[in-house]
Design a protein around this motif. Sequence first.
Motif, short mmCIF file in Angstrom:
data_model
loop_
_atom_site.label_atom_id
_atom_site.label_comp_id
_atom_site.label_asym_id
_atom_site.label_seq_id
_atom_site.Cartn_x
_atom_site.Cartn_y
_atom_site.Cartn_z
N GLY A 51 9.82 1.56 -1.63
CA GLY A 51 9.59 0.18 -1.01
C GLY A 51 9.91 0.36 0.42
O GLY A 51 9.99 1.36 1.16
N LEU A 52 10.40 -0.78 0.85
CA LEU A 52 10.96 -1.12 2.20
C LEU A 52 12.13 -1.69 2.60
O LEU A 52 12.63 -2.28 1.88
CB LEU A 52 9.90 -2.44 2.79
N ALA A 66 11.16 -14.39 0.91
CA ALA A 66 10.65 -14.48 -0.42
C ALA A 66 10.33 -13.20 -1.27
O ALA A 66 9.83 -13.37 -2.43
CB ALA A 66 9.22 -15.17 -0.50
N ASP A 67 10.58 -12.07 -0.50
CA ASP A 67 10.43 -10.83 -1.23
C ASP A 67 11.25 -9.65 -0.64
O ASP A 67 11.82 -10.03 0.56
CB ASP A 67 9.09 -10.49 -1.32
N ASP A 68 11.16 -8.34 -1.15
CA ASP A 68 11.45 -7.40 -0.33
C ASP A 68 10.53 -6.56 0.11
O ASP A 68 10.79 -5.82 1.19
CB ASP A 68 12.39 -6.22 -1.42
N ALA A 69 9.34 -6.79 -0.42
CA ALA A 69 7.88 -6.16 0.42
C ALA A 69 7.42 -7.05 1.16
O ALA A 69 7.65 -8.48 1.23
CB ALA A 69 7.32 -5.83 -0.78
N GLN A 125 4.00 -1.92 13.14
CA GLN A 125 3.16 -0.73 12.39
C GLN A 125 3.16 -1.03 10.96
O GLN A 125 2.18 -0.90 10.21
CB GLN A 125 3.90 0.74 12.76
N ILE A 126 4.41 -1.37 10.45
CA ILE A 126 4.41 -1.53 9.16
C ILE A 126 3.45 -2.93 8.53
O ILE A 126 2.87 -2.87 7.64
CB ILE A 126 5.84 -1.90 8.67
N ALA A 127 3.51 -3.84 9.57
CA ALA A 127 2.60 -5.15 9.15
C ALA A 127 1.24 -4.70 9.39
O ALA A 127 0.41 -5.09 8.52
CB ALA A 127 3.01 -6.28 10.02
N GLU A 128 0.61 -3.91 10.28
CA GLU A 128 -0.52 -3.23 10.45
C GLU A 128 -0.93 -2.59 9.27
O GLU A 128 -2.27 -2.78 8.53
CB GLU A 128 -1.06 -2.47 11.62
N HIS A 129 -0.11 -1.62 8.58
CA HIS A 129 -0.35 -0.96 7.42
C HIS A 129 -0.10 -1.65 6.26
O HIS A 129 -1.33 -1.51 5.33
CB HIS A 129 0.92 0.26 7.48
N ALA A 130 0.65 -2.68 6.22
CA ALA A 130 0.55 -3.61 4.96
C ALA A 130 -0.74 -4.36 4.98
O ALA A 130 -1.24 -4.85 3.87
CB ALA A 130 1.72 -4.57 4.93
N PRO A 150 0.92 -1.24 -0.10
CA PRO A 150 -0.06 -0.14 0.10
C PRO A 150 0.94 1.26 0.04
O PRO A 150 1.95 1.20 0.17
CB PRO A 150 -0.87 -0.14 1.36
N ALA A 151 0.16 2.22 -0.47
CA ALA A 151 1.02 3.61 -0.36
C ALA A 151 1.27 3.86 1.14
O ALA A 151 0.47 3.53 2.09
CB ALA A 151 0.14 4.66 -0.98
N TRP A 152 2.49 4.52 1.46
CA TRP A 152 3.05 4.58 2.96
C TRP A 152 2.16 5.71 3.51
O TRP A 152 1.82 6.75 2.71
CB TRP A 152 4.61 4.90 2.84
N PRO A 153 2.04 5.84 4.78
CA PRO A 153 1.20 6.84 5.21
C PRO A 153 1.72 8.20 5.37
O PRO A 153 3.05 8.55 5.12
CB PRO A 153 1.44 6.49 6.93
#
Length: 297
Positions: free
Chosen positions: A247-248, A183-186, A287-292, A31-34
């Motif tokens: 990205g992350l 398995a990913d960078d994201a 916080q990142i997981a909740e947003h993702a 998702p777009a970052w906050p």
Amino acid sequence: MAASEREPWRWDETTWRGHVHRVRAGRALTPAWPGGRRAAVALSFDSDHETLPLRDGETRPGKLSQGEFGARVGVRRILRLLERHAIPATFFMPAVSALLHPQEVRGYVDAGHEVGLHGWIHERNVELAPSDERDLAFRSADTLESLTGVRPVGLRTPSWDFSDHTLAVIRELGLLYDSSLMADDACYELLADGEPTGVVELPVEWIRDDAPYFSMERFAALRPYTPPRGVLTIWRDEFDMAYAEGGLFQLTLHPHIIGHRSRMAVLTELVEHIAGHDGVWFATHAQIAEHARSAMT
């Protein structure tokens, strides 16, 4: 172990497909970052301390003192750096480590950081019976909650040792995320035998971990062959590419490793480099997981 298990070339298609699909990456969660921010940065610290030698039955003072350095010196330096830049981070801590250093684990939460699960005594999950892995995970969650007042919502398996049964334990615990797979960078959603689980994976990688570069084993050939400034170049390039992609950037560090002076100098320079970019969101793994997870709807 049966001969067929030792000889994968004997497997039929159902068998090898079953192994591959037991735990698999599902849809990417991007998702777009906050607040319109350009990139997200998740700094994490595995506060293993004395549990690494204890896990292997090593009780001599020499090995234990290496872990003690992390609690005695490394954590203090890390917390000062994070406070100076107002950065929230995630500390993954074995329950035994937290019991040995209760003021430390409470201090993480008091400073606004997240505390995540990291095993009981940094055990190797693939060597455990499923019932033992489950028992240790629940005991660890209860212990961290009792010490901090906050129930952990995320897991990093010790040594990223994700067994055939780990995902089931994660789901039974009701965790938001895992941070052990690659398995990913994201961020992505974990699949269990092809079915979505709702569990967010916040992926790691050995490239973005201090242990492979700086570990030292006295009686083996393991030596820190890469100088700290060389590691800085790798991590800075990893961030710069993440920033360019929007990205992350996730980093895994250990107080007993990164906490030494020459390595803290590198971490300080990296943090200052990242903070010098506009639109960076420093956040905890939770916080990142909740947003993702918002991308699942």
